[in-house]
Write a protein that holds these residues in place. Structure first.
Motif, PDB file in Angstrom:
ATOM      1  N   LEU A  82       0.854  -1.335  -0.015  1.00 59.74           N
ATOM      2  CA  LEU A  82       0.086   0.139  -0.038  1.00 59.74           C
ATOM      3  C   LEU A  82       0.835   1.176   0.090  1.00 59.74           C
ATOM      4  O   LEU A  82       0.787   2.295  -0.850  1.00 59.74           O
ATOM      5  CB  LEU A  82      -0.953   0.030   1.143  1.00 59.74           C
ATOM      6  CG  LEU A  82      -1.833   1.312   1.501  1.00 59.74           C
ATOM      7  CD1 LEU A  82      -2.570   1.531   0.226  1.00 59.74           C
ATOM      8  CD2 LEU A  82      -2.464   1.129   2.808  1.00 59.74           C
ATOM      9  N   ALA A  83       1.735   1.211   1.030  1.00 55.66           N
ATOM     10  CA  ALA A  83       2.757   2.590   1.061  1.00 55.66           C
ATOM     11  C   ALA A  83       3.341   2.794  -0.330  1.00 55.66           C
ATOM     12  O   ALA A  83       3.561   3.788  -0.689  1.00 55.66           O
ATOM     13  CB  ALA A  83       3.427   2.379   2.189  1.00 55.66           C
ATOM     14  N   ALA A  97       2.906   1.603  -3.417  1.00 55.79           N
ATOM     15  CA  ALA A  97       1.937   1.746  -4.299  1.00 55.79           C
ATOM     16  C   ALA A  97       1.688   3.454  -4.374  1.00 55.79           C
ATOM     17  O   ALA A  97       1.778   4.084  -5.483  1.00 55.79           O
ATOM     18  CB  ALA A  97       0.551   1.277  -4.621  1.00 55.79           C
ATOM     19  N   LEU A  98       1.210   3.830  -3.171  1.00 54.64           N
ATOM     20  CA  LEU A  98       0.942   5.387  -2.960  1.00 54.64           C
ATOM     21  C   LEU A  98       2.011   6.248  -3.520  1.00 54.64           C
ATOM     22  O   LEU A  98       1.897   7.204  -4.162  1.00 54.64           O
ATOM     23  CB  LEU A  98       0.370   5.674  -1.709  1.00 54.64           C
ATOM     24  CG  LEU A  98      -0.986   4.968  -1.220  1.00 54.64           C
ATOM     25  CD1 LEU A  98      -1.358   5.443   0.223  1.00 54.64           C
ATOM     26  CD2 LEU A  98      -1.986   5.485  -2.058  1.00 54.64           C
ATOM     27  N   GLN A  99       3.150   5.944  -2.893  1.00 51.44           N
ATOM     28  CA  GLN A  99       4.417   6.809  -3.062  1.00 51.44           C
ATOM     29  C   GLN A  99       4.791   6.631  -4.803  1.00 51.44           C
ATOM     30  O   GLN A  99       5.087   7.962  -5.103  1.00 51.44           O
ATOM     31  CB  GLN A  99       5.413   6.163  -2.375  1.00 51.44           C
ATOM     32  CG  GLN A  99       5.540   6.950  -0.788  1.00 51.44           C
ATOM     33  CD  GLN A  99       6.631   7.154  -0.145  1.00 51.44           C
ATOM     34  OE1 GLN A  99       7.231   6.027   0.041  1.00 51.44           O
ATOM     35  NE2 GLN A  99       6.984   8.254   0.295  1.00 51.44           N
ATOM     36  N   HIS A 100       4.867   5.548  -5.191  1.00 55.68           N
ATOM     37  CA  HIS A 100       5.232   5.458  -6.726  1.00 55.68           C
ATOM     38  C   HIS A 100       4.387   6.058  -7.629  1.00 55.68           C
ATOM     39  O   HIS A 100       4.645   7.057  -8.375  1.00 55.68           O
ATOM     40  CB  HIS A 100       5.175   3.801  -7.129  1.00 55.68           C
ATOM     41  CG  HIS A 100       6.395   3.156  -7.105  1.00 55.68           C
ATOM     42  ND1 HIS A 100       6.725   2.009  -6.347  1.00 55.68           N
ATOM     43  CD2 HIS A 100       7.637   3.591  -7.060  1.00 55.68           C
ATOM     44  CE1 HIS A 100       8.077   1.545  -6.375  1.00 55.68           C
ATOM     45  NE2 HIS A 100       8.437   2.670  -6.715  1.00 55.68           N
ATOM     46  N   MET A 101       2.876   6.184  -7.357  1.00 61.54           N
ATOM     47  CA  MET A 101       1.878   6.792  -7.796  1.00 61.54           C
ATOM     48  C   MET A 101       2.158   8.519  -7.915  1.00 61.54           C
ATOM     49  O   MET A 101       2.164   8.998  -8.672  1.00 61.54           O
ATOM     50  CB  MET A 101       0.472   6.611  -7.522  1.00 61.54           C
ATOM     51  CG  MET A 101      -0.497   7.213  -8.334  1.00 61.54           C
ATOM     52  SD  MET A 101      -1.772   7.508  -7.128  1.00 61.54           S
ATOM     53  CE  MET A 101      -1.281   8.642  -5.880  1.00 61.54           C
ATOM     54  N   ARG A 102       2.355   8.848  -6.516  1.00 61.35           N
ATOM     55  CA  ARG A 102       2.248  10.235  -6.352  1.00 61.35           C
ATOM     56  C   ARG A 102       3.874  10.878  -6.983  1.00 61.35           C
ATOM     57  O   ARG A 102       3.991  11.900  -7.695  1.00 61.35           O
ATOM     58  CB  ARG A 102       2.455  10.422  -4.942  1.00 61.35           C
ATOM     59  CG  ARG A 102       2.071  11.991  -4.646  1.00 61.35           C
ATOM     60  CD  ARG A 102       1.082  12.615  -5.073  1.00 61.35           C
ATOM     61  NE  ARG A 102       1.011  14.148  -4.826  1.00 61.35           N
ATOM     62  CZ  ARG A 102       1.503  14.944  -5.810  1.00 61.35           C
ATOM     63  NH1 ARG A 102       1.941  14.218  -6.959  1.00 61.35           N
ATOM     64  NH2 ARG A 102       1.125  16.168  -5.509  1.00 61.35           N
ATOM     65  N   ASN A 103       4.908  10.054  -6.888  1.00 57.29           N
ATOM     66  CA  ASN A 103       5.993  10.385  -7.405  1.00 57.29           C
ATOM     67  C   ASN A 103       5.932  10.511  -8.985  1.00 57.29           C
ATOM     68  O   ASN A 103       6.841  11.253  -9.689  1.00 57.29           O
ATOM     69  CB  ASN A 103       7.371   9.774  -7.029  1.00 57.29           C
ATOM     70  CG  ASN A 103       7.392   9.965  -5.556  1.00 57.29           C
ATOM     71  OD1 ASN A 103       6.997  10.842  -4.908  1.00 57.29           O
ATOM     72  ND2 ASN A 103       8.173   9.151  -4.914  1.00 57.29           N
ATOM     73  N   ASP A 104       5.575   9.517  -9.602  1.00 54.29           N
ATOM     74  CA  ASP A 104       5.908   9.139 -11.175  1.00 54.29           C
ATOM     75  C   ASP A 104       4.737   9.304 -11.967  1.00 54.29           C
ATOM     76  O   ASP A 104       5.122   8.970 -13.221  1.00 54.29           O
ATOM     77  CB  ASP A 104       6.590   7.727 -11.222  1.00 54.29           C
ATOM     78  CG  ASP A 104       7.623   7.391 -10.219  1.00 54.29           C
ATOM     79  OD1 ASP A 104       8.423   8.221 -10.034  1.00 54.29           O
ATOM     80  OD2 ASP A 104       7.903   6.323  -9.829  1.00 54.29           O
ATOM     81  N   ILE A 105       3.539   9.602 -11.481  1.00 58.77           N
ATOM     82  CA  ILE A 105       2.555   9.588 -12.457  1.00 58.77           C
ATOM     83  C   ILE A 105       2.827  10.725 -13.283  1.00 58.77           C
ATOM     84  O   ILE A 105       3.417  11.735 -12.891  1.00 58.77           O
ATOM     85  CB  ILE A 105       1.206   9.804 -11.700  1.00 58.77           C
ATOM     86  CG1 ILE A 105      -0.137   9.560 -12.409  1.00 58.77           C
ATOM     87  CG2 ILE A 105       1.122  11.300 -11.172  1.00 58.77           C
ATOM     88  CD1 ILE A 105      -0.715   8.516 -11.640  1.00 58.77           C
ATOM     89  N   ILE A 110      -4.360  11.349 -16.856  1.00 55.01           N
ATOM     90  CA  ILE A 110      -3.352  10.726 -16.170  1.00 55.01           C
ATOM     91  C   ILE A 110      -3.123   9.618 -17.364  1.00 55.01           C
ATOM     92  O   ILE A 110      -3.688   8.810 -17.888  1.00 55.01           O
ATOM     93  CB  ILE A 110      -4.101   9.976 -14.782  1.00 55.01           C
ATOM     94  CG1 ILE A 110      -4.253  11.226 -13.877  1.00 55.01           C
ATOM     95  CG2 ILE A 110      -2.925   8.969 -14.432  1.00 55.01           C
ATOM     96  CD1 ILE A 110      -4.897  10.983 -12.643  1.00 55.01           C
ATOM     97  N   SER A 111      -1.626   9.336 -17.351  1.00 60.52           N
ATOM     98  CA  SER A 111      -1.208   8.421 -18.254  1.00 60.52           C
ATOM     99  C   SER A 111       0.418   7.952 -17.743  1.00 60.52           C
ATOM    100  O   SER A 111       0.882   8.665 -17.271  1.00 60.52           O
ATOM    101  CB  SER A 111      -1.285   9.052 -19.601  1.00 60.52           C
ATOM    102  OG  SER A 111      -0.662   8.446 -20.644  1.00 60.52           O
ATOM    103  N   ASP A 112       0.747   6.775 -18.553  1.00 60.80           N
ATOM    104  CA  ASP A 112       2.034   6.179 -17.953  1.00 60.80           C
ATOM    105  C   ASP A 112       3.027   6.628 -18.914  1.00 60.80           C
ATOM    106  O   ASP A 112       4.041   6.557 -19.154  1.00 60.80           O
ATOM    107  CB  ASP A 112       1.889   4.821 -17.836  1.00 60.80           C
ATOM    108  CG  ASP A 112       1.400   4.356 -16.531  1.00 60.80           C
ATOM    109  OD1 ASP A 112       1.258   5.252 -15.565  1.00 60.80           O
ATOM    110  OD2 ASP A 112       1.100   3.110 -16.630  1.00 60.80           O
TER     111      ASP A 112
END
Lengths: 205, 205
Positions: free
Chosen positions: A44-45, A47-55, A64-66
C-alpha cells in the motif's frame, strides 16, 4: 482520542487526513493493517508513493497516463477534431464506459471555484484555447457537472473561443433513462421540456 | 474499471484492499492525494510503514505500546490484581474514557471464531491463564462483546481457570442510560430484568 502509542497515533492522524475518513474509521483501517501480513502495508505504502512521484499526465489532453501521449490521444481511430471537455479522469472513465464517444478529451483538472481558491490559471484552460485557435478543433463538447462552478467554467472558456469558427455544445440534461417523471426534480424536468428533441431523432439513439 | 495508468490502477487496488473501501472510494481517495502536495502522500506512506514495522505490544497486557511495558501496566497507581479482558485496543480506549476502571487490562487480540479461522492459539490466552495460575489476580472481568464468539471465548477462558480461587465477572448488559424501554430489544430487556440490582446500589453509581 488518547492513544497508547505515538506510532499508532501518527498513522491514524495521517489516515484521517483523507476525505470522508474520520478518526474512528482511520483507527479501524490502521488496526486492520496491523492484523494483516506486513507485506500488505508495504505494498500500500509503496503503491501510493510510486503513484504520487511518477505519475504523468498526457501532454495533449492532461489525462493521467503512463506514457507521454495517453492511449486515447495516441489512437489513430479516434476523431481528432471533436473534443470533450471534462473535469477529471473519472469523467473520462465514465464516458469511455458508454462507448458512445469516439473523439478526444481535454481534462481541465477541476472547475473554477473562487470559494476553494481555484482560478482559471489553476486549470488546463490555456492549452485548450490554443488547440482551438490553431484550428485543430471542429466541435467542443462541454461535459462539466451542471453546478454554478461548472457553468462558470464553461462560460469562461466559451468567452475565449467565441470568435473561432467552431461548434460548441453541452451534453444533454434530462430525465435518466428508466426514471419516472414524478420523481425527477423540477429544474431537470423543466429543462427536458425546453430542450425537447424531434421524436424521429429519439428513435435513432 | 479501465485505468489509463498502471500506477494509478495499482494504488487504487491496494487502497481498495482496506475494509469498507471499494474501488470507487479508493479512486476518490487516490485522486485526492494527487491534488494535494506531495508531502501528504509521503507522510501517509511513511507513517503506515513505520507503524507496521516498529509497533510493539506491551509484554504484560499485549496492548499496543511504544514501550516494553505499556503506560497502564507501568502505572503504580493502578490496582494490579483486577484484570479486564478485552478484545482489542479500541475497547481499552473506550473503557479508559469512562475513568471508571482502575485495574489492568488483558488484550486478547480477537475472539475465538472458527468461521474466520481464529482458534484459541491465535489469541493471547495462555499468558492470561498463567497470570491467573501464578496467583497474581483476584478478579477477572470479561468485557468481550456479547456475541456467540465473545461468549465462546469467555467460556473457553473460564474453563481453564475455574479451579483457581478468583472472582470472575462480566460487564453488565442492560438498557443504555437515557434510552426508552419500548425501543430496547427483547433480549437486552429480558436480561436487564433477570439481572436486576438492589435499588440502593443503583443510587450509588
Amino acid at each position: 482520542m488518547e492513544f497508547s502509542s505515538k506510532l499508532l497515533e501518527k498513522a491514524v492522524y495521517e489516515m484521517s487526513q483523507l476525505p470522508g475518513i474520520g478518526k474512528r474509521t482511520a483507527l479501524r483501517l490502521v488496526l486492520h493493517l496491523l492484523r494483516q501480513p506486513q507485506e500488505q502495508t508495504v505494498h500500500l505504502a509503496s503503491a501510493l508513493q510510486h503513484m504520487r512521484n511518477d505519475i504523468k499526465f498526457c501532454s495533449s489532453c492532461h489525462n493521467i497516463s503512463d506514457t507521454q501521449l495517453c492511449e486515447i490521444c495516441a489512437n489513430p481511430r479516434r476523431t481528432e477534431d471533436i473534443i470533450c471537455v471534462v473535469e477529471d479522469i473519472r469523467d473520462v472513465m465514465a464516458i469511455e464506459n458508454t462507448s458512445s464517444f469516439k473523439g478526444l478529451y481535454h481534462v481541465l483538472g477541476g472547475k473554477i471555484s473562487p470559494m476553494d481558491g481555484i482560478g482559471p490559471n489553476d486549470l488546463n484552460i490555456t492549452t485548450l484555447v490554443s488547440k482551438v485557435k490553431e484550428g485543430r478543433v471542429k466541435e467542443l463538447i462541454f461535459a462539466l457537472s451542471s453546478t454554478m462552478e461548472g457553468d462558470t467554467t464553461n462560460f469562461y472558456i466559451f468567452k475565449q473561443i467565441q470568435d473561432c469558427e467552431i461548434v460548441t455544445s453541452t451534453i444533454a440534461r434530462g430525465i435518466s433513462v428508466g426514471n419516472e417523471l414524478e420523481y425527477t426534480d423540477e429544474v431537470t424536468l423543466g429543462r427536458s421540456i425546453l430542450n425537447r428533441i424531434p421524436f424521429e431523432a429519439s428513435l435513432k439513439s
